[in-house]
Write a protein that holds these residues in place. Structure first.
Motif, PDB file in Angstrom:
ATOM      1  N   GLY A 288      -1.738   4.036  19.307  1.00 21.44           N
ATOM      2  CA  GLY A 288      -1.805   3.684  17.896  1.00 21.44           C
ATOM      3  C   GLY A 288      -2.985   4.268  17.152  1.00 21.44           C
ATOM      4  N   ASP A 289      -3.954   4.843  17.871  1.00 25.25           N
ATOM      5  CA  ASP A 289      -5.101   5.486  17.219  1.00 25.25           C
ATOM      6  C   ASP A 289      -4.663   6.795  16.579  1.00 25.25           C
ATOM      7  OD1 ASP A 289      -6.828   3.487  18.017  1.00 25.25           O
ATOM      8  OD2 ASP A 289      -7.662   4.607  19.699  1.00 25.25           O
ATOM      9  N   LEU A 290      -5.483   7.296  15.684  1.00 22.88           N
ATOM     10  CA  LEU A 290      -5.246   8.585  15.046  1.00 22.88           C
ATOM     11  C   LEU A 290      -6.367   9.532  15.444  1.00 22.88           C
ATOM     12  CD1 LEU A 290      -3.949  10.605  13.120  1.00 22.88           C
ATOM     13  CD2 LEU A 290      -5.027   9.390  11.216  1.00 22.88           C
ATOM     14  N   VAL A 291      -6.011  10.635  16.090  1.00 19.90           N
ATOM     15  CA  VAL A 291      -6.972  11.639  16.531  1.00 19.90           C
ATOM     16  C   VAL A 291      -6.873  12.843  15.599  1.00 19.90           C
ATOM     17  CG1 VAL A 291      -7.562  13.241  18.410  1.00 19.90           C
ATOM     18  CG2 VAL A 291      -6.868  10.885  18.934  1.00 19.90           C
ATOM     19  N   VAL A 292      -8.030  13.277  15.077  1.00 21.87           N
ATOM     20  CA  VAL A 292      -8.078  14.476  14.244  1.00 21.87           C
ATOM     21  C   VAL A 292      -8.759  15.563  15.068  1.00 21.87           C
ATOM     22  CG1 VAL A 292      -8.914  15.516  12.107  1.00 21.87           C
ATOM     23  CG2 VAL A 292      -8.190  13.104  12.124  1.00 21.87           C
ATOM     24  N   THR A 293      -8.007  16.643  15.329  1.00 22.68           N
ATOM     25  CA  THR A 293      -8.503  17.736  16.157  1.00 22.68           C
ATOM     26  C   THR A 293      -7.766  19.016  15.822  1.00 22.68           C
ATOM     27  OG1 THR A 293      -8.901  18.479  18.441  1.00 22.68           O
ATOM     28  CG2 THR A 293      -6.869  17.237  18.039  1.00 22.68           C
ATOM     29  N   GLN A 294      -8.434  20.140  16.043  1.00 24.09           N
ATOM     30  CA  GLN A 294      -7.731  21.412  15.922  1.00 24.09           C
ATOM     31  C   GLN A 294      -7.397  21.976  17.303  1.00 24.09           C
ATOM     32  OE1 GLN A 294     -10.193  24.550  14.111  1.00 24.09           O
ATOM     33  NE2 GLN A 294     -11.854  23.071  14.096  1.00 24.09           N
ATOM     34  N   ASP A 295      -7.705  21.213  18.337  1.00 29.78           N
ATOM     35  CA  ASP A 295      -7.473  21.625  19.717  1.00 29.78           C
ATOM     36  C   ASP A 295      -6.102  21.117  20.175  1.00 29.78           C
ATOM     37  OD1 ASP A 295      -7.418  21.382  22.641  1.00 29.78           O
ATOM     38  OD2 ASP A 295      -9.538  21.940  22.568  1.00 29.78           O
TER      39      ASP A 295
ATOM     40  N   ALA B  38      -1.753  12.428  16.255  1.00 28.00           N
ATOM     41  CA  ALA B  38      -2.706  13.537  16.173  1.00 28.00           C
ATOM     42  C   ALA B  38      -2.403  14.378  14.950  1.00 28.00           C
ATOM     43  CB  ALA B  38      -2.645  14.382  17.445  1.00 28.00           C
ATOM     44  N   LEU B  39      -3.484  14.787  14.287  1.00 28.88           N
ATOM     45  CA  LEU B  39      -3.389  15.545  13.051  1.00 28.88           C
ATOM     46  C   LEU B  39      -4.430  16.649  13.098  1.00 28.88           C
ATOM     47  CD1 LEU B  39      -2.019  15.384  10.161  1.00 28.88           C
ATOM     48  CD2 LEU B  39      -4.016  14.048   9.466  1.00 28.88           C
ATOM     49  N   ASN B  40      -4.057  17.856  12.625  1.00 32.06           N
ATOM     50  CA  ASN B  40      -5.072  18.912  12.593  1.00 32.06           C
ATOM     51  C   ASN B  40      -5.747  18.967  11.231  1.00 32.06           C
ATOM     52  OD1 ASN B  40      -3.636  20.624  10.832  1.00 32.06           O
ATOM     53  ND2 ASN B  40      -3.421  22.264  12.310  1.00 32.06           N
ATOM     54  N   GLN B  41      -6.736  19.820  11.105  1.00 30.45           N
ATOM     55  CA  GLN B  41      -7.571  19.900   9.907  1.00 30.45           C
ATOM     56  C   GLN B  41      -6.831  20.440   8.688  1.00 30.45           C
ATOM     57  OE1 GLN B  41      -7.736  21.945  12.485  1.00 30.45           O
ATOM     58  NE2 GLN B  41      -7.653  23.997  11.650  1.00 30.45           N
ATOM     59  N   ASN B  42      -5.616  20.937   8.886  1.00 29.50           N
ATOM     60  CA  ASN B  42      -4.820  21.443   7.763  1.00 29.50           C
ATOM     61  C   ASN B  42      -3.676  20.501   7.391  1.00 29.50           C
ATOM     62  OD1 ASN B  42      -6.410  23.740   7.566  1.00 29.50           O
ATOM     63  ND2 ASN B  42      -5.178  24.838   9.053  1.00 29.50           N
ATOM     64  N   GLY B  43      -3.669  19.320   8.007  1.00 29.72           N
ATOM     65  CA  GLY B  43      -2.655  18.333   7.661  1.00 29.72           C
ATOM     66  C   GLY B  43      -1.368  18.447   8.448  1.00 29.72           C
ATOM     67  N   ILE B  44      -1.378  19.194   9.527  1.00 31.49           N
ATOM     68  CA  ILE B  44      -0.179  19.302  10.365  1.00 31.49           C
ATOM     69  C   ILE B  44      -0.237  18.202  11.416  1.00 31.49           C
ATOM     70  CG2 ILE B  44       1.086  20.714  12.027  1.00 31.49           C
ATOM     71  CD1 ILE B  44      -0.070  23.172  10.503  1.00 31.49           C
TER      72      ILE B  44
ATOM     73  N   THR C 202      -9.378  26.983   2.625  1.00 30.21           N
ATOM     74  CA  THR C 202      -9.205  26.923   1.173  1.00 30.21           C
ATOM     75  C   THR C 202      -9.186  25.470   0.697  1.00 30.21           C
ATOM     76  OG1 THR C 202      -6.789  26.793   1.267  1.00 30.21           O
ATOM     77  CG2 THR C 202      -7.771  29.014   1.250  1.00 30.21           C
ATOM     78  N   ILE C 203      -9.302  25.292  -0.601  1.00 33.34           N
ATOM     79  CA  ILE C 203      -9.191  23.961  -1.198  1.00 33.34           C
ATOM     80  C   ILE C 203      -7.798  23.390  -0.942  1.00 33.34           C
ATOM     81  CG2 ILE C 203      -9.095  22.740  -3.420  1.00 33.34           C
ATOM     82  CD1 ILE C 203     -11.377  24.599  -4.344  1.00 33.34           C
ATOM     83  N   GLU C 204      -6.803  24.254  -0.936  1.00 28.13           N
ATOM     84  CA  GLU C 204      -5.435  23.803  -0.653  1.00 28.13           C
ATOM     85  C   GLU C 204      -5.322  23.218   0.758  1.00 28.13           C
ATOM     86  OE1 GLU C 204      -6.039  26.927  -2.048  1.00 28.13           O
ATOM     87  OE2 GLU C 204      -5.511  26.243  -4.054  1.00 28.13           O
ATOM     88  N   ASP C 205      -6.067  23.788   1.709  1.00 26.86           N
ATOM     89  CA  ASP C 205      -6.082  23.240   3.068  1.00 26.86           C
ATOM     90  C   ASP C 205      -6.636  21.817   3.056  1.00 26.86           C
ATOM     91  OD1 ASP C 205      -5.118  25.634   4.213  1.00 26.86           O
ATOM     92  OD2 ASP C 205      -7.160  26.414   4.456  1.00 26.86           O
ATOM     93  N   ASP C 206      -7.727  21.613   2.320  1.00 30.65           N
ATOM     94  CA  ASP C 206      -8.315  20.271   2.217  1.00 30.65           C
ATOM     95  C   ASP C 206      -7.333  19.294   1.577  1.00 30.65           C
ATOM     96  OD1 ASP C 206     -10.660  21.129   3.386  1.00 30.65           O
ATOM     97  OD2 ASP C 206     -11.796  21.209   1.506  1.00 30.65           O
ATOM     98  N   ARG C 207      -6.672  19.735   0.534  1.00 28.16           N
ATOM     99  CA  ARG C 207      -5.698  18.866  -0.158  1.00 28.16           C
ATOM    100  C   ARG C 207      -4.526  18.517   0.763  1.00 28.16           C
ATOM    101  NH1 ARG C 207      -6.119  22.377  -5.499  1.00 28.16           N
ATOM    102  NH2 ARG C 207      -7.930  21.357  -6.426  1.00 28.16           N
ATOM    103  N   ALA C 208      -4.044  19.498   1.523  1.00 29.07           N
ATOM    104  CA  ALA C 208      -2.937  19.242   2.449  1.00 29.07           C
ATOM    105  C   ALA C 208      -3.359  18.237   3.513  1.00 29.07           C
ATOM    106  CB  ALA C 208      -2.476  20.551   3.096  1.00 29.07           C
TER     107      ALA C 208
ATOM    108  N   GLU D 207      -1.727  14.322   3.989  1.00 23.13           N
ATOM    109  CA  GLU D 207      -1.115  13.894   5.245  1.00 23.13           C
ATOM    110  C   GLU D 207      -1.923  12.803   5.936  1.00 23.13           C
ATOM    111  OE1 GLU D 207       1.933  14.565   6.333  1.00 23.13           O
ATOM    112  OE2 GLU D 207       2.108  15.643   4.435  1.00 23.13           O
ATOM    113  N   PHE D 208      -3.257  12.896   5.839  1.00 20.73           N
ATOM    114  CA  PHE D 208      -4.127  11.889   6.445  1.00 20.73           C
ATOM    115  C   PHE D 208      -3.866  10.525   5.801  1.00 20.73           C
ATOM    116  CE2 PHE D 208      -8.374   9.782   6.727  1.00 20.73           C
ATOM    117  CZ  PHE D 208      -8.427   9.654   8.107  1.00 20.73           C
TER     118      PHE D 208
END
Length: 145
Positions: free
Chosen positions: A65-72, A86-92, A126-132, A136-137
């Protein structure tokens, strides 16, 4: 639910803290000794600068149930295996449905590098990456609360 962040190279730490704090969700940032971090909200855990030491610590702290943010991709796969999200830094969002694709791509790139060839890194943020990511977050936090 808590948010766990693979924080060494995470470009969205401020978004994570801001949105989790609004909702009273605890945040744990895991870094190695080559980094310093204090944001006034997160629990920061510093580990030795060994290969994968931050990743191992983060996964050991992860509960269903935890949420992990990682690009790995490997960390994301282990988080999913523990029943976390799990979510990456671009909102995927990493899911059981897309994880094999990401792990295969990682394997192929590793093989290319092992043979002495270069692979492309991540494109400039990009700013769009932050917004995405933010969109999603927030959606994940609200869906899982």
């Amino acid at each position: 639910m808590k948010v766990l962040v693979d924080a060494d190279a995470c470009p969205v730490k401020s978004i994570i803290v801001r949105e989790a704090k609004k909702r009273g969700i605890p945040v744990t940032m895991v870094i190695d000794t080559s980094h310093e971090l204090y944001d006034g909200y997160s629990r920061v855990i510093t580990v030795d600068k060994g290969a994968d030491s931050a990743d191992v610590k983060l996964i050991n702290l992860t509960k269903p149930g935890d949420l992990v943010v990682t690009q790995d991709f490997g960390v994301a796969a282990m988080a999913l295996g523990k029943g976390a999200f799990a979510l990456n830094q671009n909102g995927i969002e990493f899911t059981e449905q897309n994880m094999d694709k990401f792990l295969f791509e990682r394997h192929v790139k590793r093989e290319v590098r092992r043979r002495g060839r270069h692979t492309k890194g991540f494109p400039k943020r990009t700013i769009e990456d932050d917004r995405a990511f933010e969109k999603e977050f927030i959606a994940l936090l609200e869906r899982k609360m």
